[in-house]
Design a protein around this motif. Structure first.
Motif, PDB file in Angstrom:
ATOM      1  N   UNK A   8       0.778  -1.226  -0.078  1.00  0.00           N
ATOM      2  CA  UNK A   8      -0.144   0.123  -0.010  1.00  0.00           C
ATOM      3  C   UNK A   8       0.784   1.326   0.056  1.00  0.00           C
ATOM      4  N   UNK A   9       1.988   1.046   0.874  1.00  0.00           N
ATOM      5  CA  UNK A   9       2.881   2.528   1.086  1.00  0.00           C
ATOM      6  C   UNK A   9       3.446   2.618  -0.427  1.00  0.00           C
ATOM      7  N   UNK A  10       3.708   1.513  -1.282  1.00  0.00           N
ATOM      8  CA  UNK A  10       4.717   1.522  -2.326  1.00  0.00           C
ATOM      9  C   UNK A  10       3.726   2.203  -3.427  1.00  0.00           C
ATOM     10  N   UNK A  11       2.150   2.096  -3.564  1.00  0.00           N
ATOM     11  CA  UNK A  11       1.530   2.685  -4.310  1.00  0.00           C
ATOM     12  C   UNK A  11       0.925   3.717  -3.954  1.00  0.00           C
ATOM     13  N   UNK A  12       0.425   3.953  -2.653  1.00  0.00           N
ATOM     14  CA  UNK A  12      -0.377   5.037  -2.132  1.00  0.00           C
ATOM     15  C   UNK A  12       0.232   5.388  -0.877  1.00  0.00           C
ATOM     16  N   UNK A  13       1.362   6.036  -1.057  1.00  0.00           N
ATOM     17  CA  UNK A  13       2.151   6.510   0.247  1.00  0.00           C
ATOM     18  C   UNK A  13       1.297   7.664   1.074  1.00  0.00           C
ATOM     19  N   UNK A  14       0.707   8.227   0.293  1.00  0.00           N
ATOM     20  CA  UNK A  14      -0.126   9.508   1.126  1.00  0.00           C
ATOM     21  C   UNK A  14      -1.412   8.800   1.792  1.00  0.00           C
ATOM     22  N   UNK A  15      -1.787   7.876   1.015  1.00  0.00           N
ATOM     23  CA  UNK A  15      -2.969   7.199   1.989  1.00  0.00           C
ATOM     24  C   UNK A  15      -2.381   6.328   3.002  1.00  0.00           C
TER      25      UNK A  15
END
Lengths: 1071, 208
Positions: A905-912
């Motif tokens: 998740x962090x790799x693709x969507x770090x802000x989320x």
């Protein structure tokens, strides 16, 4: 009796009675037969007055009915229906509406009018059925429309007549009941009112027996009464199949069988078209038995009058081809069913002219024939009215061929006489009128008697008895014609005694007794011995009627009561003899006329009427042949025998002719005098009376001098020892113990004493060698580390050479090159290690972070461990402390939850995934500082949307799984410009190194650079060539690792030798 | 196969993430599921922390044996909360001076000390191994430990490197160890695939 009534209730009454001569019946039985004569019953025979009745029978006549004994009157049996006429002139027609099966009437219905068929005169001669059987058959036999009865009626005892007369006094003519015992006649009369005189009587629903009788009622039974066979009780005739109304009267249905037996026979013949004889009302099950193996058409000339019990005859016929019996005329009235049982094993073809009139019970006579080939009995015409089965039993031990002309008409009870005649002679094959009991004759006929073809063995014994005797005495030679009808069990009986007879054909064994008795004898009887095991029967006749000197037909006609009967009262038998004589006068007995049912008594006299003129009744020889030589004569001599005389006298010598001769010479009175004391009573006499000195103890001279036994010698003394006063034995006060006991006691005491004591526990040394070794290792490692970190001033261990690192450690070179390219670029640094390894990881990561700060990279710190953010801050502070500056291009995003998923998740969507940083999240809230330029709001991170937007991803971890998660989840999201660098501990190096390969292009490598352990950090530092503080950690690592290696080696060697020494010591101890 | 709601959820979540790798259009579905998973993992961490605190608080409250350790745990939980509160109150950051101080001077030394004991224990175990298991595998294991530890030592490695024997250490750490690790990683990868398939099929239900 109740059973008989019940059974009779199931069977139709029949007036078919076998005609028989009254002379064949003993007087007392003849008188009994008169009692049950109903007025409507015609008959030629005149009733015999009761003057010949024994006292016990005559006594009731004095009271009321002279023919009724007291015991019967007490039972309520009224045997005194109106005396039937001697003959019935016009027999009533058959009652078409007469139910075939009538309910069993109460025995106490003497007033039932006699009704029923009348027998033809020709049949009356052959009524050999005992009265008791005849009266039984009368209950159920269908009433024959035309049965002129002329049979004598005296043969039925009163107790039977009373039964039959109760219901069918009118239905049964005098001749019907004359050949039956009174008790049977009365039984029949009581249960069957008679179809002729009584109106059709509906079955009593409440009468259970009647219902049962209705259940067994055959269709034929509902037809008009059939001419019943003489001598056959009605209840036997009821078994017969219905005879056609227009059927000619059977010519030879003169058997003395009970009706129930006759009906049985007729039932089996009912399906035979060619058989002219009357058809009995056999039950289907039985008729099928006979019909199963006997084709009807194959018996053209078989005229056996198988009244009632033909079912047994056909049982015998099961294995007998009927066609092979062309002229068999065995008049097997009533019970010849049993004779055909014997025929089961008998080829019937060689019996051309067998005319044994087996009235009533000749079924038993054919039992004897079971072991006798019928071919050897060509023309046996034993008229065995009624009970001639017993006569054949006597014939079992008598060669029939040796008495060709014996024509004793032994109707009824002649089976008993044949028992007497069994040993007598070979004359058993004479034409014997074995009314009813010729089955005994058939037993006799099993002997190797060379019977002439036309021989008529009217022994008067029942067939079964005759056959029994014949089976015992006959051999495979030519027995009389009636041999084949014994059942196997009787045949075997006969066969048991058959052997001696076969070996001595000229001297027939005197053992006409049943085999079970004859087997007691180990020697065959003397040839001339005529007294056999059934002498008691013969003697019965002699005692009652006087022993005939010679055998004559008239004498044969005298019915002899059994010995037991004769012994009771001499006067009784005198009276009986008188009656018998009167009967003989009325009808010549020389003819082979079958006696009525009670001829077993009349034949008792015949037992002595042998050609050898042997007296039939010898008191002392009663049981001589019964037991043969079993008894030792010495026993009798000493007088100590405990057995009765009848046993003790069983010896061959007592069966000799001399004894017989003596018996002949004695008058009945003398014989009675000799039997004053019964043997059983005499056997009970005290032994002292015989041998007073046998049990005396000569040594005992004590004479009792007190008490009721005073004066007696040999009395057991009561107080030989009790009265003495003795001093009690001294008791031992000291226990004597043996050495073994002492040792055991000591062992027990030791155990008990040791039980309370505490077991000493092995004291462990306070400091064990292992603990010492453990402490020693710890101390050495601690000292080595401290020496490297604290006490070593300069670098003790030189750093790896740069050239060597460049040539040997390419992964370090790759890391350095990538860090060099991230100037002023956002770099993602992950701090995924534990505080325990912070020393190593700080040594590895510190050189890289310092290099990054020197490149002015924007450090974005994350962690997959909750303690990672703290470690990141610690690292930054450590670097700042090392450099002495404050680096502000740093943001700590904090913890990435979710493990591998969180990394994805962090790799693709770090802000989320991490929306807030630790430094900037709560800035508005914080009253003291403003961190608005921190976190995702910082200028360096504003262009970051994915992990791929970072210039470099540095993972500092000590866990191989975490490194793998980064490689698997994050590395795929990175582009060619973003590289992944691993700074791992030494323990994780083996797991991370596989992801690194220098041979692969950097953009395709999973891990672009790797620094592993302190060595990697030192190599990176050496590669950079930057002067720095001495690496104390490197010195401490060098010293501690060497010390650990040495301790492991030394300790290992020590423990190795210790183990070897212990093994050798254990081996020595074990050896 | 017994149908259950939990299995259905696991199946759908797994399929959604898997499809996201092969079908980029459905990446949003993968994103949604992963975000939900991260959120649930965060709450799971909090739930675990409070569950642990509740258990030990219960032990302290009931006075069961060993409750002293529970008191220490509760106290250790409360202290970081206090320091974090103080840091947040004074510096606006939850991880300020006091928090890093406690982390640096309490938590790191404790964990490092425990890890250091591991070095002593492993050394002692290696020394005792031959007395407990004197066989060929034991000897091989003992020799391997000795050589790796000896070659790791900077003294030995530098010495060997100087004599051209630096590759000896690499032989153990990069060839032998890396070969074995590759095999293990391949096995892990295959096991992960198999486990994923089994979970998707509902054969294995680790979620209960």
């Amino acid at each position: 009796m109740s059973d008989l009534r019940a059974g009779g209730g199931e069977i139709e009454s029949s007036g078919d009675q076998g005609s028989f001569e009254s002379g064949d019946v003993s007087d007392w039985l003849s008188r009994l037969g008169q009692v049950e004569e109903s007025p409507a019953a015609p008959g030629k025979a005149q009733p015999v007055q009761g003057d010949a009745l024994p006292d016990w029978l005559a006594a009731p006549s004095e009271k009321g009915d002279p023919n009724v004994p007291d015991w019967m009157e007490e039972l309520g049996i009224n045997p005194s229906p109106p005396a039937p006429p001697a003959s019935k002139p016009s027999p009533p027609p058959a009652k078409p509406s007469q139910p075939a099966s009538k309910p069993l009437q109460s025995v106490s219905k003497p007033s039932q009018p006699p009704a029923g068929p009348f027998q033809p005169a020709a049949r009356q001669e052959e009524e050999d059925v005992p009265d008791w059987l005849r009266s039984l058959g009368r209950q159920d036999a269908p009433a024959s429309p035309v049965q002129p009865s002329s049979a004598s009626q005296q043969e039925t005892p009163d107790w039977l007549s009373s039964i039959g007369a109760g219901q069918s006094a009118e239905a049964f003519p005098a001749e019907d009941s004359g050949s039956l015992p009174d008790w049977l006649s009365n039984l029949a009369a009581a249960t069957d009112p008679g179809p002729a005189a009584s109106p059709p009587k509906q079955p009593d629903p409440s009468d259970r027996a009647g219902q049962k009788g209705a259940a067994f009622q055959t269709p034929a039974a509902r037809e008009p009464a059939l001419p019943s066979e003489p001598g056959v009780p009605d209840w036997l005739n009821s078994f017969k199949s219905p005879e056609p109304a227009d059927a000619p009267p059977p010519e030879e249905s003169s058997s003395g069988l009970p009706d129930w037996l006759s009906n049985l026979a007729a039932a089996t013949d009912s399906g035979l078209a060619a058989q002219p004889a009357k058809q009995a009302d056999l039950p289907d099950w039985f008729s099928q038995m006979g019909a199963a193996s006997t084709p009807a058409a194959s018996e053209p000339a078989q005229e056996a009058d198988q009244g009632g019990l033909d079912w047994l005859s056909q049982m015998g016929a099961a294995s007998t081809p009927a066609a092979s019996e062309p002229a068999q005329e065995a008049d097997q009235g009533g019970l010849d069913w049993f004779s055909q049982m014997g025929a089961a094993s008998t080829p019937a073809a060689p019996e051309p002219a067998q005319e044994a009139d087996q009235g009533g019970l000749d079924w038993l006579s054919q039992m004897g024939a079971a072991s006798t080939p019928a071919a050897q009995e060509p023309a046996q015409e034993a008229d065995q009215g009624g009970l001639d089965w017993f006569s054949q039993l006597g014939a079992a031990s008598t060669p029939a061929a040796q008495e060709p002309a014996q024509a004793a008409d032994q109707d009824g009870l002649d089976w008993l006489s044949q028992m007497g005649s069994a040993p007598t002679s070979p004359a058993a094959s004479e034409p014997v009128d074995q009314g009813g009991l010729d089955w005994l004759s058939s037993i006799k006929s099993t002997e190797p008697a060379q019977t002439p073809p036309a021989e008529e063995s009217s022994t008067g014994l029942p067939d079964w008895f005759a056959n029994l005797a014949s089976s015992a005495a006959s051999g495979p030679a030519a027995p009389p014609a009636k041999q084949a009808d014994l059942p196997d069990w009787l045949s075997q009986m006969g066969a048991a005694t058959e052997t001696p007879a076969t070996q001595e054909p000229a001297s027939p064994p005197a053992q006409a007794a049943p085999d079970w008795l004859s087997q007691f004898s180990t020697e065959p009887a003397p040839p001339a011995q005529e007294q056999s095991g059934d002498d008691w029967l013969s003697q019965f006749g002699q005692r009652a009627f006087g022993a005939p000197e010679e055998t004559s037909p008239a004498e044969k006609a005298e019915a002899s009561p059994p010995a037991w009967f004769a012994d009771q009262d001499g006067a009784l038998f005198d009276a009986l003899r008188a009656g018998a004589e009167s009967s003989a006068e009325e009808k010549p007995l020389t003819e082979s006329k079958p006696a009525a049912g009670s001829d077993w008594l009349s034949n008792l006299g015949d037992s002595s009427s042998t050609p050898s003129s042997t007296p039939a009744f010898i008191m002392d020889d009663e049981s001589a042949n019964w037991f043969g030589d079993e008894q030792s004569p010495a026993v009798g001599d000493t007088g100590l025998s405990e057995s009765p005389d009848w046993l003790s006298q069983v010896s061959p010598d007592q069966a000799s002719d001399e004894a017989l001769t003596e018996g002949e010479g004695e008058s009945p009175a003398e014989a009675l005098a000799a039997a004053d004391m019964p043997s059983w009573l005499e056997a009970m006499r005290p032994v002292e009376a015989i041998a007073p000195d046998a049990f005396k103890d000569a040594s005992d001279t004590h004479v009792e001098n007190s008490g009721p036994l005073s004066g007696l010698r040999g009395v057991l003394r009561a107080e030989p020892e009790v009265g003495r006063i003795r001093r009690p034995p001294p008791l031992l006060s000291k226990l004597e113990l043996s050495a073994a006991h002492q040792s055991r006691v000591e062992s027990l005491e030791t155990l008990l004493a040791a039980e309370g004591k505490a077991k000493p526990v092995a004291v462990q040394p306070p400091v064990r060698p292992q603990v010492i070794l453990r402490l020693l290792i710890a101390v050495i490692l601690i000292l080595a580390t401290l020496w490297g970190l604290v006490w070593s001033g300069a670098q003790q261990v030189s750093l790896p050479d740069r050239s060597l690192v460049e040539s040997e450690m390419t992964e370090v070179v790759a890391v350095r090159g990538m860090v060099e390219m991230v100037s002023n670029a956002p770099v993602l640094v992950s701090f995924d290690y534990e505080p325990a390894l912070s020393a190593e990881m700080n040594a590895i990561g510190g050189v890289v972070v310092t290099h990054l700060q020197e490149k002015n990279a924007f450090l974005t710190m994350v962690s997959t461990s909750p303690l990672g953010p703290a470690l990141a801050d610690q690292m930054i502070n450590y670097v700042q402390a090392q450099r002495g500056i404050t680096y502000t291009n740093v943001t700590n995003l904090g913890y990435i939850p979710g493990g591998a998923g969180g990394l994805l998740s962090f790799a693709k969507y770090p802000h989320q995934t991490i929306p807030y940083s630790i430094d900037s999240t709560f800035t508005p809230i914080s009253p003291f500082t403003s961190n608005s330029d921190k976190g995702w709001a910082s200028p360096a991170l504003r262009a970051i949307n994915t992990v791929a937007d970072f210039a470099l991803v540095v993972v500092i971890t000590d866990n191989a799984d975490t490194a793998r998660a980064w490689v698997e989840q994050v590395r795929p999201t990175l582009d060619a410009d973003t590289r992944l660098v691993m700074l791992v501990s030494a323990q994780a190096e083996p797991f991370v190194r596989p992801y690194y390969s220098e041979s692969i292009q950097p953009d395709k490598q999973q891990v672009s650079g790797l620094l592993a352990g302190i060595l990697g950090g030192v190599a990176y530092q050496s590669l950079r060539g930057v002067e720095s503080a001495p690496w104390k950690t490197w010195d401490a690592l060098a010293i501690s690792s060497l010390a650990a290696a040495l301790m492991i080696v030394l300790g290992g060697v020590f423990n190795l030798f210790a183990a070897l020494f212990a093994r050798s010591r254990r081996a020595k101890n074990g050896a | 196969m017994k149908f259950s709601f939990s299995w259905l959820v696991a199946l759908l979540a797994g399929l959604a993430v898997l499809v996201g790798y092969f079908v980029p259009i459905l990446g949003w579905l993968q994103e949604l599921v992963v975000q939900v998973a991260v959120l649930l993992a965060s709450f799971a961490l909090l739930a675990g922390i409070f569950n642990l605190l509740g258990v030990h608080w219960n032990r302290v409250d009931t006075g069961k044996p060993g409750s002293g350790y529970s008191i220490l745990l509760v106290f250790s939980f409360i202290i970081p909360l206090i320091t974090a509160g103080l840091d947040f109150w004074f510096s606006g950051r939850p991880m300020g001076y006091w928090t890093l101080w406690a982390f640096r001077y309490i938590q790191v030394p404790v964990e490092a000390s425990l890890f250091a004991l591991l070095a002593v224990t492993l050394s002692y175990a290696a020394a005792r191994m031959l007395s407990r298991r004197l066989d060929i595998p034991g000897l091989v294991f003992f020799v391997t430990i000795f050589l790796v530890l000896l070659l790791t030592s900077p003294y030995i490695s530098v010495f060997l490197t100087q004599f051209g024997l630096g590759g000896v250490r690499n032989l153990f750490t990069q060839v032998l160890a890396a070969g074995g690790t590759r095999g293990l990683l391949l096995g892990v990868a295959l096991g992960t695939i198999a486990t994923g398939i089994r979970i998707l099929m509902g054969v294995d239900r680790p979620y209960g």
